[in-house]
Design a protein around this motif. Structure first.
Motif, PDB file in Angstrom:
ATOM      1  N   PRO A   1      56.419  38.222  54.914  1.00 20.51           N
ATOM      2  CA  PRO A   1      57.262  39.492  55.029  1.00 20.51           C
ATOM      3  C   PRO A   1      56.916  40.534  55.994  1.00 20.51           C
ATOM      4  O   PRO A   1      55.667  40.661  56.224  1.00 20.51           O
ATOM      5  CB  PRO A   1      56.815  39.673  53.464  1.00 20.51           C
ATOM      6  N   LEU A   2      58.149  41.342  56.371  1.00 23.95           N
ATOM      7  CA  LEU A   2      57.936  42.335  57.186  1.00 23.95           C
ATOM      8  C   LEU A   2      57.040  43.474  56.347  1.00 23.95           C
ATOM      9  O   LEU A   2      57.318  43.696  55.315  1.00 23.95           O
ATOM     10  CB  LEU A   2      59.076  42.908  57.375  1.00 23.95           C
ATOM     11  N   VAL A   3      56.165  44.022  57.056  1.00 21.18           N
ATOM     12  CA  VAL A   3      55.047  45.097  56.816  1.00 21.18           C
ATOM     13  C   VAL A   3      55.283  46.357  57.771  1.00 21.18           C
ATOM     14  O   VAL A   3      55.174  45.872  59.007  1.00 21.18           O
ATOM     15  CB  VAL A   3      53.839  44.545  56.565  1.00 21.18           C
ATOM     16  N   LYS A   4      55.144  47.500  57.226  1.00 20.08           N
ATOM     17  CA  LYS A   4      54.738  48.636  58.172  1.00 20.08           C
ATOM     18  C   LYS A   4      53.983  49.513  57.287  1.00 20.08           C
ATOM     19  O   LYS A   4      53.992  49.766  56.041  1.00 20.08           O
ATOM     20  CB  LYS A   4      56.393  49.047  58.632  1.00 20.08           C
ATOM     21  N   SER A   5      53.933  50.776  58.027  1.00 19.97           N
ATOM     22  CA  SER A   5      53.049  51.905  57.424  1.00 19.97           C
ATOM     23  C   SER A   5      53.937  52.951  56.490  1.00 19.97           C
ATOM     24  O   SER A   5      53.333  53.404  55.402  1.00 19.97           O
ATOM     25  CB  SER A   5      52.465  52.773  58.409  1.00 19.97           C
ATOM     26  N   GLY A   6      55.053  52.975  56.970  1.00 21.29           N
ATOM     27  CA  GLY A   6      56.054  53.657  56.010  1.00 21.29           C
ATOM     28  C   GLY A   6      57.123  52.914  55.301  1.00 21.29           C
ATOM     29  O   GLY A   6      57.170  51.672  55.610  1.00 21.29           O
ATOM     30  N   ASN A   7      57.998  53.664  54.431  1.00 25.03           N
ATOM     31  CA  ASN A   7      58.861  52.958  53.593  1.00 25.03           C
ATOM     32  C   ASN A   7      60.212  53.211  54.038  1.00 25.03           C
ATOM     33  O   ASN A   7      60.994  53.564  53.191  1.00 25.03           O
ATOM     34  CB  ASN A   7      58.573  53.382  52.044  1.00 25.03           C
ATOM     35  N   ASP A   8      60.504  53.427  55.234  1.00 29.94           N
ATOM     36  CA  ASP A   8      61.450  54.053  55.992  1.00 29.94           C
ATOM     37  C   ASP A   8      61.906  52.759  57.271  1.00 29.94           C
ATOM     38  O   ASP A   8      61.132  52.720  58.035  1.00 29.94           O
ATOM     39  CB  ASP A   8      61.658  55.410  56.600  1.00 29.94           C
ATOM     40  N   TRP A   9      63.002  52.099  56.960  1.00 30.49           N
ATOM     41  CA  TRP A   9      63.611  50.926  57.790  1.00 30.49           C
ATOM     42  C   TRP A   9      64.817  50.938  58.572  1.00 30.49           C
ATOM     43  O   TRP A   9      65.516  51.232  58.084  1.00 30.49           O
ATOM     44  CB  TRP A   9      63.159  49.804  56.817  1.00 30.49           C
ATOM     45  N   GLY A  10      64.529  50.391  59.743  1.00 28.95           N
ATOM     46  CA  GLY A  10      65.723  49.981  60.618  1.00 28.95           C
ATOM     47  C   GLY A  10      66.170  51.188  61.316  1.00 28.95           C
ATOM     48  O   GLY A  10      65.643  52.252  61.064  1.00 28.95           O
TER      49      GLY A  10
ATOM     50  N   TYR B   1      53.742  49.299  53.365  1.00 26.28           N
ATOM     51  CA  TYR B   1      54.873  48.863  52.569  1.00 26.28           C
ATOM     52  C   TYR B   1      55.297  47.551  52.986  1.00 26.28           C
ATOM     53  O   TYR B   1      55.204  47.320  54.133  1.00 26.28           O
ATOM     54  CB  TYR B   1      55.891  49.929  52.564  1.00 26.28           C
ATOM     55  N   ILE B   2      55.743  46.718  51.972  1.00 27.87           N
ATOM     56  CA  ILE B   2      56.075  45.354  52.390  1.00 27.87           C
ATOM     57  C   ILE B   2      57.562  45.279  51.965  1.00 27.87           C
ATOM     58  O   ILE B   2      58.147  45.476  50.830  1.00 27.87           O
ATOM     59  CB  ILE B   2      55.415  44.324  51.216  1.00 27.87           C
ATOM     60  N   MET B   3      58.360  44.528  52.885  1.00 29.66           N
ATOM     61  CA  MET B   3      59.681  44.238  52.551  1.00 29.66           C
ATOM     62  C   MET B   3      59.870  43.169  51.658  1.00 29.66           C
ATOM     63  O   MET B   3      60.309  41.734  51.758  1.00 29.66           O
ATOM     64  CB  MET B   3      60.569  43.854  54.095  1.00 29.66           C
ATOM     65  N   SER B   4      59.595  43.350  50.096  1.00 31.08           N
ATOM     66  CA  SER B   4      59.563  42.228  49.108  1.00 31.08           C
ATOM     67  C   SER B   4      60.065  43.063  47.932  1.00 31.08           C
ATOM     68  O   SER B   4      59.498  44.182  47.832  1.00 31.08           O
ATOM     69  CB  SER B   4      58.195  41.871  49.157  1.00 31.08           C
ATOM     70  N   ASP B   5      60.724  42.250  47.211  1.00 33.11           N
ATOM     71  CA  ASP B   5      60.998  42.994  45.941  1.00 33.11           C
ATOM     72  C   ASP B   5      60.376  42.435  44.719  1.00 33.11           C
ATOM     73  O   ASP B   5      60.641  41.053  44.508  1.00 33.11           O
ATOM     74  CB  ASP B   5      62.821  42.699  45.841  1.00 33.11           C
ATOM     75  N   PRO B   6      59.552  42.805  44.114  1.00 35.72           N
ATOM     76  CA  PRO B   6      58.692  42.417  42.932  1.00 35.72           C
ATOM     77  C   PRO B   6      59.596  42.187  41.920  1.00 35.72           C
ATOM     78  O   PRO B   6      59.078  41.403  40.888  1.00 35.72           O
ATOM     79  CB  PRO B   6      57.958  43.729  42.457  1.00 35.72           C
ATOM     80  N   THR B   7      60.921  42.541  41.697  1.00 32.39           N
ATOM     81  CA  THR B   7      61.790  42.433  40.840  1.00 32.39           C
ATOM     82  C   THR B   7      61.992  41.049  40.486  1.00 32.39           C
ATOM     83  O   THR B   7      62.279  40.391  39.438  1.00 32.39           O
ATOM     84  CB  THR B   7      63.176  43.337  40.887  1.00 32.39           C
ATOM     85  N   TYR B   8      62.234  39.990  41.626  1.00 40.50           N
ATOM     86  CA  TYR B   8      62.370  38.984  41.813  1.00 40.50           C
ATOM     87  C   TYR B   8      61.308  38.010  42.326  1.00 40.50           C
ATOM     88  O   TYR B   8      61.460  38.157  43.727  1.00 40.50           O
ATOM     89  CB  TYR B   8      63.813  38.469  42.191  1.00 40.50           C
ATOM     90  N   SER B   9      60.807  37.026  41.903  1.00 45.04           N
ATOM     91  CA  SER B   9      59.938  36.414  42.418  1.00 45.04           C
ATOM     92  C   SER B   9      60.277  35.461  43.501  1.00 45.04           C
ATOM     93  O   SER B   9      61.353  34.665  43.515  1.00 45.04           O
ATOM     94  CB  SER B   9      59.333  35.346  41.329  1.00 45.04           C
ATOM     95  N   GLY B  10      59.717  35.720  44.645  1.00 42.89           N
ATOM     96  CA  GLY B  10      60.231  35.006  45.792  1.00 42.89           C
ATOM     97  C   GLY B  10      60.928  35.800  46.857  1.00 42.89           C
ATOM     98  O   GLY B  10      61.314  35.333  48.133  1.00 42.89           O
ATOM     99  N   LEU B  11      61.660  36.856  46.438  1.00 40.09           N
ATOM    100  CA  LEU B  11      62.638  37.612  47.304  1.00 40.09           C
ATOM    101  C   LEU B  11      61.868  38.722  48.205  1.00 40.09           C
ATOM    102  O   LEU B  11      61.448  39.636  48.008  1.00 40.09           O
ATOM    103  CB  LEU B  11      63.895  38.269  46.329  1.00 40.09           C
TER     104      LEU B  11
END
Length: 354
Positions: free
Chosen positions: A76-85, A56-66
């Motif tokens: 962009p920050l990447v990890k194997s799961g979609n649970d962060w922090g 999963y990528i800490m990127s928001d496809p809703t807004y280009s560049g976010l």
């Protein structure tokens, strides 16, 4: 081209460039719903992410560049799961949770309250870029977020992030950059900085956190605690933090417009909120509410021309109130009274509503 703006004790360098850090290719996958464990915004929070199912990528496809970018090359920050922090104020992944939460809610606020699609109005914005060696934050081709002077917190509170994205929104509104030409004693500097504060305050009110989190108020940077002594600016009484309550010709201070906004939204003696003094005119003003004040401010910013100054800001917001609320004198007169209360006088020909 760069311009320097003082945010408390931090010099914010606003680079007027389209350059951005290196980023991974924009994912073509649909928006994923991530879970974040935040320091400033509670646990858990919902985040829009990309990628999946293997990473999963800490990127928001809703807004280009976010995205939330990290490292020397800003990817962009990447990890194997979609649970962060992990809720820690010093953890980088948690800082991305708070930074992205604030940035996403800021974009949502622009859409829901002002009908704007991204900071540029066309669905695009800038990434958050975490910089551990930076004290404070700045706006460039990205929103650079560092730490406080003690190194104990990241600059990812709602108002810190909202301030920087607010600067970008202001700069991309009206006809050109706010400081694209000189003159007028560089009044655009204070109006630019103040506009970031106003958008940041609107974000806090849009999110509406309880007092135990980053709650709505009219202080800037109190949660982030830049220098270890609380907020860097006070909007209801700027002089408490070495700002200017009242306009003087050629001022570069953010205080007069911040003070105007508080008086417009809340008045001089709002129930349950701080009282606010006036510089001239009637000693008692009644606010019209932050949502209306925000709409008028935003519409006024769309009329911005360079060089921007306090006289133009007054004229634009009076016109905005008349356009937004035709047939009603309440809003127009409140805008006029609040400007007069901070010492920005009307120019000949200003509309009068009876």
């Amino acid at each position: 081209m760069t311009s320097k703006i003082v945010l408390g004790a931090v010099v914010v360098v606003t680079a007027l460039t389209s350059a951005t850090p290196a980023t991974a290719s924009e994912p073509e996958s649909p928006v994923q719903q991530g879970v974040g464990h935040s320091y400033y915004n509670g646990d858990p929070v919902s985040l829009r992410t990309a990628g999946g199912p293997d990473h999963y990528i800490m990127s928001d496809p809703t807004y280009s560049g976010l995205s939330c970018n990290v490292g020397a090359f800003g990817v962009p920050l990447v990890k194997s799961g979609n649970d962060w922090g992990d809720r820690s104020p010093v953890n980088q992944e948690t800082a991305c949770v708070d930074g992205m939460f604030a940035a996403q809610r800021y974009m949502d606020m622009l859409r829901d309250w002002f009908g704007r699609d991204g900071t540029d109005g066309q669905g695009r914005t800038l990434p958050v870029y975490l910089k551990p060696d930076l004290v404070g934050s700045y706006l460039s081709g990205w929103v650079a977020l560092g730490r406080n002077q003690a190194g104990t917190k990241w600059a990812t509170s709602l108002d810190t992030v909202g301030h920087e994205y607010g600067l970008r929104t202001f700069l991309e509104s009206g006809s050109g950059w706010s400081g694209s030409s000189g003159g007028d004693g560089q009044e655009h500097q204070g109006l630019n900085e103040s506009s970031g504060d106003i958008f940041a305050t609107l974000l806090e009110h849009y999110v509406g956190h309880p007092d135990t989190l980053d709650e709505p108020d009219y202080l800037i940077g109190e949660e982030f605690d830049l220098k270890g002594d609380g907020p860097v600016r006070n909007m209801y009484n700027p002089s408490r933090l070495d700002g200017k309550n009242c306009y003087t010709r050629f001022t570069t201070d953010a205080g007069p417009q911040n003070h105007w906004f508080y008086l417009l939204a809340e008045g001089t003696n709002p129930v349950g909120k701080p009282s606010s003094p006036v510089c001239s005119g009637p000693s008692v003003l009644r606010g019209i509410g932050i949502r209306k004040a925000g709409e008028i401010f935003y519409r006024g910013v769309q009329l911005k021309t360079a060089p921007w100054n306090y006289a133009k800001a007054r004229a634009a917001t009076v016109q905005a109130a008349a356009t937004l609320y035709p047939g009603s004198c309440t809003e127009v007169n409140a805008v006029r009274a609040a400007w007069s209360a901070v010492g920005v006088a009307a120019k000949t020909g200003e509309p009068i509503c009876d």
